[in-house]
Design a protein around this motif. Structure first.
Motif, PDB file in Angstrom:
ATOM      1  N   TRP A 121      17.142   6.564   3.301  1.00 42.37           N
ATOM      2  CA  TRP A 121      16.280   7.759   3.353  1.00 42.37           C
ATOM      3  C   TRP A 121      16.420   8.586   2.085  1.00 42.37           C
ATOM      4  CZ3 TRP A 121      17.560  13.010   3.474  1.00 42.37           C
ATOM      5  CH2 TRP A 121      16.527  13.884   3.772  1.00 42.37           C
ATOM      6  N   LEU A 122      17.637   8.705   1.558  1.00 42.61           N
ATOM      7  CA  LEU A 122      17.831   9.436   0.301  1.00 42.61           C
ATOM      8  C   LEU A 122      17.079   8.769  -0.839  1.00 42.61           C
ATOM      9  CD1 LEU A 122      21.645  10.326   0.403  1.00 42.61           C
ATOM     10  CD2 LEU A 122      19.721  11.861   0.789  1.00 42.61           C
ATOM     11  N   GLY A 123      17.108   7.423  -0.874  1.00 42.15           N
ATOM     12  CA  GLY A 123      16.390   6.722  -1.929  1.00 42.15           C
ATOM     13  C   GLY A 123      14.896   6.877  -1.821  1.00 42.15           C
ATOM     14  N   ARG A 124      14.359   6.847  -0.595  1.00 41.41           N
ATOM     15  CA  ARG A 124      12.908   6.998  -0.421  1.00 41.41           C
ATOM     16  C   ARG A 124      12.432   8.396  -0.788  1.00 41.41           C
ATOM     17  NH1 ARG A 124      13.874   4.052   4.418  1.00 41.41           N
ATOM     18  NH2 ARG A 124      13.813   5.989   5.628  1.00 41.41           N
ATOM     19  N   THR A 125      13.230   9.397  -0.513  1.00 44.38           N
ATOM     20  CA  THR A 125      12.836  10.774  -0.834  1.00 44.38           C
ATOM     21  C   THR A 125      13.125  11.154  -2.281  1.00 44.38           C
ATOM     22  OG1 THR A 125      14.992  11.519   0.002  1.00 44.38           O
ATOM     23  CG2 THR A 125      13.119  11.571   1.530  1.00 44.38           C
ATOM     24  N   GLY A 126      13.724  10.261  -3.050  1.00 44.79           N
ATOM     25  CA  GLY A 126      13.943  10.529  -4.470  1.00 44.79           C
ATOM     26  C   GLY A 126      15.114  11.432  -4.777  1.00 44.79           C
ATOM     27  N   GLN A 127      16.031  11.613  -3.846  1.00 40.71           N
ATOM     28  CA  GLN A 127      17.190  12.461  -4.118  1.00 40.71           C
ATOM     29  C   GLN A 127      18.282  11.707  -4.872  1.00 40.71           C
ATOM     30  OE1 GLN A 127      18.438  15.047  -0.807  1.00 40.71           O
ATOM     31  NE2 GLN A 127      16.708  14.230   0.379  1.00 40.71           N
ATOM     32  N   VAL A 128      18.382  10.401  -4.643  1.00 36.18           N
ATOM     33  CA  VAL A 128      19.360   9.567  -5.332  1.00 36.18           C
ATOM     34  C   VAL A 128      18.693   8.250  -5.694  1.00 36.18           C
ATOM     35  CG1 VAL A 128      21.313  10.574  -4.076  1.00 36.18           C
ATOM     36  CG2 VAL A 128      20.220   8.489  -3.224  1.00 36.18           C
ATOM     37  N   VAL A 129      19.367   7.483  -6.561  1.00 41.38           N
ATOM     38  CA  VAL A 129      18.972   6.106  -6.847  1.00 41.38           C
ATOM     39  C   VAL A 129      19.912   5.212  -6.049  1.00 41.38           C
ATOM     40  CG1 VAL A 129      18.710   4.343  -8.601  1.00 41.38           C
ATOM     41  CG2 VAL A 129      18.170   6.716  -9.144  1.00 41.38           C
ATOM     42  N   ALA A 130      19.379   4.524  -5.040  1.00 41.90           N
ATOM     43  CA  ALA A 130      20.189   3.717  -4.127  1.00 41.90           C
ATOM     44  C   ALA A 130      19.967   2.241  -4.414  1.00 41.90           C
ATOM     45  CB  ALA A 130      19.817   4.033  -2.680  1.00 41.90           C
ATOM     46  N   ASP A 131      21.042   1.478  -4.474  1.00 42.07           N
ATOM     47  CA  ASP A 131      20.960   0.025  -4.653  1.00 42.07           C
ATOM     48  C   ASP A 131      22.043  -0.641  -3.816  1.00 42.07           C
ATOM     49  OD1 ASP A 131      23.221  -0.713  -7.123  1.00 42.07           O
ATOM     50  OD2 ASP A 131      22.650   1.367  -6.743  1.00 42.07           O
ATOM     51  N   GLU A 132      21.687  -1.781  -3.218  1.00 40.80           N
ATOM     52  CA  GLU A 132      22.588  -2.500  -2.327  1.00 40.80           C
ATOM     53  C   GLU A 132      23.238  -3.667  -3.059  1.00 40.80           C
ATOM     54  OE1 GLU A 132      22.527  -4.437   2.186  1.00 40.80           O
ATOM     55  OE2 GLU A 132      20.682  -4.157   1.052  1.00 40.80           O
ATOM     56  N   THR A 133      24.543  -3.818  -2.907  1.00 38.80           N
ATOM     57  CA  THR A 133      25.299  -4.909  -3.512  1.00 38.80           C
ATOM     58  C   THR A 133      26.123  -5.601  -2.422  1.00 38.80           C
ATOM     59  OG1 THR A 133      27.195  -3.483  -4.032  1.00 38.80           O
ATOM     60  CG2 THR A 133      25.439  -3.614  -5.670  1.00 38.80           C
ATOM     61  N   ILE A 142      20.571  12.238  -8.690  1.00 36.98           N
ATOM     62  CA  ILE A 142      19.530  12.608  -9.648  1.00 36.98           C
ATOM     63  C   ILE A 142      19.598  14.118  -9.854  1.00 36.98           C
ATOM     64  CG2 ILE A 142      17.065  12.627 -10.139  1.00 36.98           C
ATOM     65  CD1 ILE A 142      16.788  10.175  -8.367  1.00 36.98           C
ATOM     66  N   ASP A 143      19.997  14.526 -11.037  1.00 38.54           N
ATOM     67  CA  ASP A 143      20.186  15.948 -11.337  1.00 38.54           C
ATOM     68  C   ASP A 143      18.853  16.573 -11.731  1.00 38.54           C
ATOM     69  OD1 ASP A 143      21.154  18.404 -11.859  1.00 38.54           O
ATOM     70  OD2 ASP A 143      22.480  17.832 -13.515  1.00 38.54           O
ATOM     71  N   ARG A 144      18.387  17.521 -10.928  1.00 38.06           N
ATOM     72  CA  ARG A 144      17.129  18.222 -11.219  1.00 38.06           C
ATOM     73  C   ARG A 144      17.352  19.709 -11.494  1.00 38.06           C
ATOM     74  NH1 ARG A 144      15.369  14.589  -7.157  1.00 38.06           N
ATOM     75  NH2 ARG A 144      13.779  13.150  -7.923  1.00 38.06           N
ATOM     76  N   SER A 145      18.531  20.035 -11.963  1.00 40.40           N
ATOM     77  CA  SER A 145      18.814  21.431 -12.301  1.00 40.40           C
ATOM     78  C   SER A 145      18.051  21.835 -13.566  1.00 40.40           C
ATOM     79  CB  SER A 145      20.324  21.603 -12.526  1.00 40.40           C
ATOM     80  OG  SER A 145      20.763  20.798 -13.603  1.00 40.40           O
ATOM     81  N   PRO A 146      17.824  23.139 -13.784  1.00 41.79           N
ATOM     82  CA  PRO A 146      17.088  23.564 -14.997  1.00 41.79           C
ATOM     83  C   PRO A 146      17.749  23.092 -16.288  1.00 41.79           C
ATOM     84  CG  PRO A 146      17.263  25.380 -13.431  1.00 41.79           C
ATOM     85  CD  PRO A 146      18.118  24.270 -12.889  1.00 41.79           C
TER      86      PRO A 146
END
Length: 414
Positions: A121-133, A142-146
């Motif tokens: 869910w975090l990966g779909r909403t664009g909050q993190v980059v998720a990958d399965e290994t 993903i840092d979206r601070s000013p």
């Protein structure tokens, strides 16, 4: 029996027993109470305070579920941001540090059943980059601070300036190549050599002077055939006037025809020198393309206005293998797409998308590599080597033919 007063031996004993994590099945999220054994949990569920909390939950279950989910997600993301930053880390490692706090929100009270569902869910909403290994799920914040956005904007401006310099250099090289091609059909005064004219004093002096037109690529074949006919006609006319053109005189000197052959040799040497200079420019162009390939090759390729194919079953079989157009790039790895058949809009990660190859002579966009961001026309398809041949359609490099471009470096324009 009431609770022990603060500071009493009974209170301290209870605190020592309750220290650390207890079993999750004996924890009540609504009352935020942890029981030490099954009997204590049973007594708690029959208490009046617990029954009141259950009645409140029955009135608005969605409200409580959303509240618990939001608190859990906020706590997890805050720990990920402060503890690991933008580093790639195992999702379970972050979760273990999160639940080390005794008063954390338990996952069985949220909308997610497992940690894998939450990471997806975090990966779909664009909050993190998720990958399965093989070792499990890994996440990258993903840092979206000013401050981060300002750094990214500065880096993009710097990259654009470097790209402008490279385009100016490529335009200069193109002009040099065109100048060299125009000089191929012209005699070079610096390289042309002259031979001594020897003749018999009794013979009249005859000069064979020919003025050739400048080289024109579009009329090369016509000019060559016309020049050949003209030479045959002149030689025939010259033989009628002087029949001893190919003979030797009494002193062993040759006639002016040998001078023609000598001049042709000089012209061939001039052509070879111009060819070598052209090859040197080709070498410079090759080096510049390698430099551009190194600078413009990125691990992200999303661009607005291109057609892509959805290759993930995360949204069900309804959208699997469906084509969509990218309407907005949220960040480097996430974009908002609109499906062409249904018209529905979703936000997806680039890992769930792949490029689309159009038919021949259709417009495409180069999404990665040396010519990243350039619009082009698809000219040839090499299915055996999974590459294509394109022609740049706009910009200072318009008309350039680029071979062996990989499938994943281009996509169809909408």
């Amino acid at each position: 029996m009431g609770r022990a007063e603060v500071g009493t031996p009974k209170y301290l004993a209870n605190k020592m027993k309750a220290k650390g994590l207890q079993k999750l099945r004996w924890y009540c999220q609504m009352c935020e109470k942890q029981c030490r054994d099954e009997n204590g949990f049973k007594c708690h569920t029959t208490s009046e305070s617990h029954q009141r909390q259950l009645l409140l939950f029955a009135d608005a279950p969605g409200k409580f579920l959303h509240s618990f989910s939001k608190e859990f997600s906020d706590g997890y993301m805050e720990l990920l941001r402060r503890r690991f930053g933008t580093k790639r880390v195992n999702a379970n490692k972050v979760y273990q540090e999160y639940i080390a706090d005794k008063n954390h929100i338990h996952m069985n009270a949220t909308r997610w059943l497992t940690l894998s569902d939450y990471v997806k869910w975090l990966g779909r909403t664009g909050q993190v980059v998720a990958d399965e290994t093989e070792k499990g799920w890994y996440v990258t914040y993903i840092d979206r601070s000013p401050e981060a956005l300002e750094r990214q904007a500065k880096a993009e401006r710097k990259e654009k300036m470097e790209k402008d310099d490279e385009e100016r250099m490529m335009e200069f090289i193109e002009k040099q190549i065109e100048k060299t091609k125009r000089k191929e059909g012209e005699p070079s005064n610096e390289e042309e050599k002259y031979t001594e004219l020897k003749r018999d004093e009794e013979q009249p002096l005859k000069l064979d002077i020919r003025l050739e037109k400048k080289f024109q690529p579009e009329t090369k074949l016509l000019a060559t055939s016309a020049l050949a006919k003209k030479r045959v006609k002149e030689e025939k006319h010259y033989n009628e006037d002087s029949g001893s053109e190919c003979e030797e005189d009494a002193e062993g000197f040759k006639k002016p025809k040998s001078i023609k052959l000598e001049n042709n040799k000089h012209k061939s040497s001039s052509y070879s020198s111009s060819t070598s200079s052209t090859s040197a420019l080709d070498e410079i162009m090759k080096m510049e393309e390698q430099k551009k390939e190194k600078v413009n090759r990125k691990d992200y390729w999303l661009h607005e206005g291109i057609v892509v194919k959805f290759i993930s079953k995360s949204l069900g079989d309804k959208f699997y293998k469906q084509k969509a157009v990218i309407q907005e790039v949220v960040d480097k790895y996430v974009a908002k797409v609109k499906f062409l058949e249904t018209g529905e809009k979703v936000k997806v990660d680039q890992a769930h998308l792949e490029t689309v190859i159009p038919a021949l002579d259709k417009p495409i966009l180069v999404v990665n590599g040396a010519y990243r961001g350039s619009e082009a026309i698809l000219r040839k398809l090499d299915e055996k080597h999974y590459c294509v041949t394109i022609e740049i359609a706009r910009g200072p490099l318009k008309g350039r033919i680029v071979d062996k471009v990989q499938y994943e470096d281009i996509s169809k324009l909408y």
